[in-house]
Structure formats: C-alpha cells, structure tokens
Design a protein around this motif. Structure first.
Motif, short mmCIF file in Angstrom:
data_model
loop_
_atom_site.label_atom_id
_atom_site.label_comp_id
_atom_site.label_asym_id
_atom_site.label_seq_id
_atom_site.Cartn_x
_atom_site.Cartn_y
_atom_site.Cartn_z
N GLU A 1 55.55 -41.60 36.40
CA GLU A 1 56.23 -40.35 36.69
C GLU A 1 55.33 -39.16 36.36
N LEU A 2 55.63 -38.06 37.03
CA LEU A 2 54.88 -36.82 36.79
C LEU A 2 55.39 -36.16 35.51
N GLU A 3 54.48 -35.89 34.57
CA GLU A 3 54.85 -35.25 33.32
C GLU A 3 54.32 -33.81 33.28
N ARG A 4 55.05 -32.94 32.56
CA ARG A 4 54.65 -31.55 32.37
C ARG A 4 54.24 -30.87 33.67
N PRO A 5 55.14 -30.81 34.63
CA PRO A 5 54.79 -30.21 35.93
C PRO A 5 54.40 -28.74 35.82
N LEU A 6 55.00 -28.01 34.88
CA LEU A 6 54.65 -26.59 34.74
C LEU A 6 53.19 -26.42 34.34
N LEU A 7 52.69 -27.32 33.50
CA LEU A 7 51.29 -27.27 33.12
C LEU A 7 50.40 -27.51 34.34
N ALA A 8 50.78 -28.51 35.14
CA ALA A 8 50.01 -28.81 36.35
C ALA A 8 49.99 -27.62 37.30
N LEU A 9 51.14 -26.98 37.47
CA LEU A 9 51.22 -25.83 38.37
C LEU A 9 50.39 -24.66 37.85
N GLY A 10 50.41 -24.49 36.52
CA GLY A 10 49.61 -23.41 35.94
C GLY A 10 48.12 -23.62 36.18
N VAL A 11 47.67 -24.86 36.00
CA VAL A 11 46.25 -25.17 36.22
C VAL A 11 45.88 -24.99 37.68
N LEU A 12 46.77 -25.43 38.57
CA LEU A 12 46.50 -25.27 40.00
C LEU A 12 46.45 -23.80 40.40
N ALA A 13 47.34 -23.00 39.81
CA ALA A 13 47.32 -21.56 40.10
C ALA A 13 46.01 -20.94 39.62
N PHE A 14 45.55 -21.36 38.43
CA PHE A 14 44.25 -20.88 37.93
C PHE A 14 43.13 -21.30 38.88
N GLY A 15 43.21 -22.54 39.36
CA GLY A 15 42.20 -23.04 40.28
C GLY A 15 42.17 -22.25 41.58
N ILE A 16 43.34 -21.91 42.10
CA ILE A 16 43.40 -21.12 43.33
C ILE A 16 42.75 -19.76 43.12
N GLY A 17 43.01 -19.16 41.95
CA GLY A 17 42.39 -17.87 41.66
C GLY A 17 40.87 -17.97 41.54
N ALA A 18 40.39 -19.00 40.84
CA ALA A 18 38.94 -19.17 40.66
C ALA A 18 38.25 -19.50 41.98
N GLU A 19 38.87 -20.36 42.78
CA GLU A 19 38.29 -20.68 44.08
C GLU A 19 38.33 -19.48 45.01
N GLY A 20 39.38 -18.67 44.87
CA GLY A 20 39.45 -17.44 45.66
C GLY A 20 38.28 -16.52 45.34
N PHE A 21 37.90 -16.46 44.05
CA PHE A 21 36.74 -15.66 43.65
C PHE A 21 35.47 -16.22 44.25
N SER A 22 35.33 -17.55 44.22
CA SER A 22 34.16 -18.19 44.80
C SER A 22 34.10 -17.94 46.31
N MET A 23 35.24 -18.05 46.99
CA MET A 23 35.29 -17.80 48.42
C MET A 23 34.93 -16.35 48.74
N TRP A 24 35.39 -15.43 47.89
CA TRP A 24 35.04 -14.01 48.06
C TRP A 24 33.53 -13.84 48.01
N GLY A 25 32.87 -14.49 47.05
CA GLY A 25 31.42 -14.40 46.93
C GLY A 25 30.72 -14.98 48.15
N ALA A 26 31.24 -16.13 48.65
CA ALA A 26 30.63 -16.75 49.83
C ALA A 26 30.82 -15.88 51.06
N LEU A 27 32.02 -15.32 51.22
CA LEU A 27 32.30 -14.48 52.39
C LEU A 27 31.46 -13.21 52.39
N ARG A 28 31.15 -12.68 51.22
CA ARG A 28 30.27 -11.51 51.15
C ARG A 28 28.94 -11.80 51.81
N GLU A 29 28.39 -12.98 51.52
CA GLU A 29 27.10 -13.35 52.09
C GLU A 29 27.24 -13.74 53.57
N VAL A 30 28.33 -14.41 53.92
CA VAL A 30 28.55 -14.80 55.31
C VAL A 30 28.68 -13.56 56.20
#
Length: 302
Positions: A110-139
C-alpha cells in the motif's frame, strides 16, 4: 550562425543541479511511502544526473585541438555522448519504470504517507521548471521564429536537444506521478500508482527514441540548417570577385562547421592578386559565420 550563440554548458549545469536535488528527495520519499511512481521518478532523476555528467564530459572532450590522426578535431564526440545519454534514458529511465509499474500491478503493497510523496513531487516540478527555464533561455537564442518542435527537428546542437528532451520528459513525468499518487490516495487502489509508473516509462522511451533519432542524423553527418545555408550562399554570391557559385557543402563537427566552396572567379589580373582575393573572401566568410572552423575554396576561372 545567424542566431545568437547558446551556452549549452550553462543549460547542462542547470539540469544537473536540479536533478541531483530532486533525486535525493525522491529516494527518501520512495523509501518512506512505498510509491512505485516515486521510485520510478527517483531512478529517472538519477539517470538524468549521470546523463548530464556524460554531456559535460562530451563537451570537454569535443573541444580538444586537432591532431595529425584527427585533423578535423573532436567536435563530433559530443554526438556520441549525446547518443549514449539517449540510450540511458531509454533503458535506465524508461524500461526500469515500466518494469517497476508492472511489478507493482502484482503487489499488495500500500501507498504510505501520500502527502509526503505529493510534497516531494511538487518540489520536483518546481526544480525541473527552473531547469527547463534555463534550457529554454538557451534554446530561444537559437530558434528564432521557429516553434519548439521545428527547432528540435532541425537543431544541430545535440547537447541542447538532449537537455530539452530530458527536462520536458521530467516535467511531464512528475505531473503523471503526482496524478497517480493523488488517484491512489483518494481511491486506496495501488493500481493507479502502478499505471503511473508505466506511463512514465512509456513517456521516457518515446522521448529517448526521439532524441536518439535527432542525434543519429548528426552522427551520420548533417550540414548547416537550410536558412543558414541560404545565408551563406547569398553572402558568397554577393562578393564582387565571385561570378557564380557551383557548389556549397557544409558539415557540422560539433560546435564547429566545415565549409567547401566551388565557385567561378572573375579575372584578377595576376596570380598574387587572385590568391589575395580568395583569402579575403575566406576571412570575410569566417567573420560573417564565426562557427566556420575550416573553409576549403576551389576556384574556377574557366
């Protein structure tokens, strides 16, 4: 050449920093929650970190000076490492995620501590968004008025194609994992988590194949993009000393370009003047198109 030069190394470092931070948090969250989608995403981020290190290695090695054995330098080495990265994205990222999802379909965990998982995923989306912003600047420095898809299909910058593909896959994958965890939490059915992992794997396989296809063309040997070739041809035809351009061949060697020209020249009176005129055309050409590392000029005076 006509567009502003992009700093691919900067985009790689943006992606490396973001993926390292994301990978650490994902592994911790996967261990604490038992989420298959989270584990798939953690492996994906680890593979991305390794990929960025390989791209940095490729960029460094591609800048080595020419030798007698490799007279045109090592610029195309970045294409090899970019292809290796695409294969790692396919295998370590895509196939592992599909396997993990398939395994989860037959598991009772079973899936445990779903709120923790969602928090980490939200952090990941933000960090990847920053990385994508950097890539798009060069593109955006390179693509001009073209769409992102047109740029992706026509770009001669292998490492930037890889980074853009990785960042796009990561953002979509994180979003899929977020949806899968929410669905599993709401319904209590771990099938959604397993399907999320499989969907992430399929996404990574598709992106890896698309990236590998573009890099393969560069490995085989592509010339400059059509608009750049048209500019080169127009520049040569505008020279007073050139009566007609018979042939213009180009070849990308990583960040450098090799150019071969066959043209009918107007009479110059004497051989020394004729040679000086050709040298001036070559110098002006390199100044106009600074990526040109080698230019071979074959004059025709018939």
């Amino acid at each position: 050449m006509a567009a502003e030069a992009a700093d691919s190394t900067r985009a790689v470092f943006y992606a490396l920093g973001a993926n390292f931070a994301i990978a650490v948090t994902k592994y911790v969250a996967a261990a604490m929650t038992g989420s298959s989608s989270m584990l798939a995403e953690a492996v994906h981020s680890s593979a991305d970190c390794a990929n960025q290190l390989l791209l940095l290695l490729g960029l460094k090695r591609s800048k080595r000076p020419p030798t007698l054995e490799f007279p045109l330098g090592f610029g195309k080495e970045i294409y090899f490492w970019s292809f290796v990265v695409a294969m790692m994205l396919f295998s370590l990222g895509g196939l592992f995620s599909i396997y993990e999802g398939w395994h989860k379909l037959h598991s009772e965990e079973e899936l445990e501590r779903p709120l923790l998982a969602l928090g980490v995923l939200a952090f990941g989306i933000g960090a990847e968004g920053f990385s994508m912003w950097g890539a798009l600047r060069e593109v955006n420095k390179m693509r001009g008025s073209r769409s992102l898809w047109q740029w992706f299909q026509g770009s001669r910058n292998a490492e930037l194609v890889v980074i853009f593909g990785e960042d796009l896959a990561a953002l979509i994958g994180l979003s899929l994992a977020f949806i899968a965890v929410v669905a599993t939490w709401v319904t209590g059915n771990v099938v959604y988590d397993a399907l999320g992992s499989i969907a992430i794997g399929v996404l990574l396989v598709v992106v890896a194949v698309a990236v590998a296809r573009e890099v393969k063309a560069l490995l085989i040997g592509q010339g400059v993009e059509a608009p750049v070739r048209a500019e080169m041809l127009a520049f040569l035809e505008s020279q007073e000393s050139i009566e007609k351009v018979f042939e213009l061949l180009t070849l990308h060697m990583g960040g450098d370009v090799m150019v071969a020209v066959k043209a009918k020249m107007r009479p110059q009176g004497s051989l020394p003047v004729f040679i000086d005129v050709i040298n001036k055309v070559e110098d002006d050409f390199k100044q106009r198109f600074p990526q040109t590392q080698w230019i071979f000029f074959e004059p025709d005076v018939r």
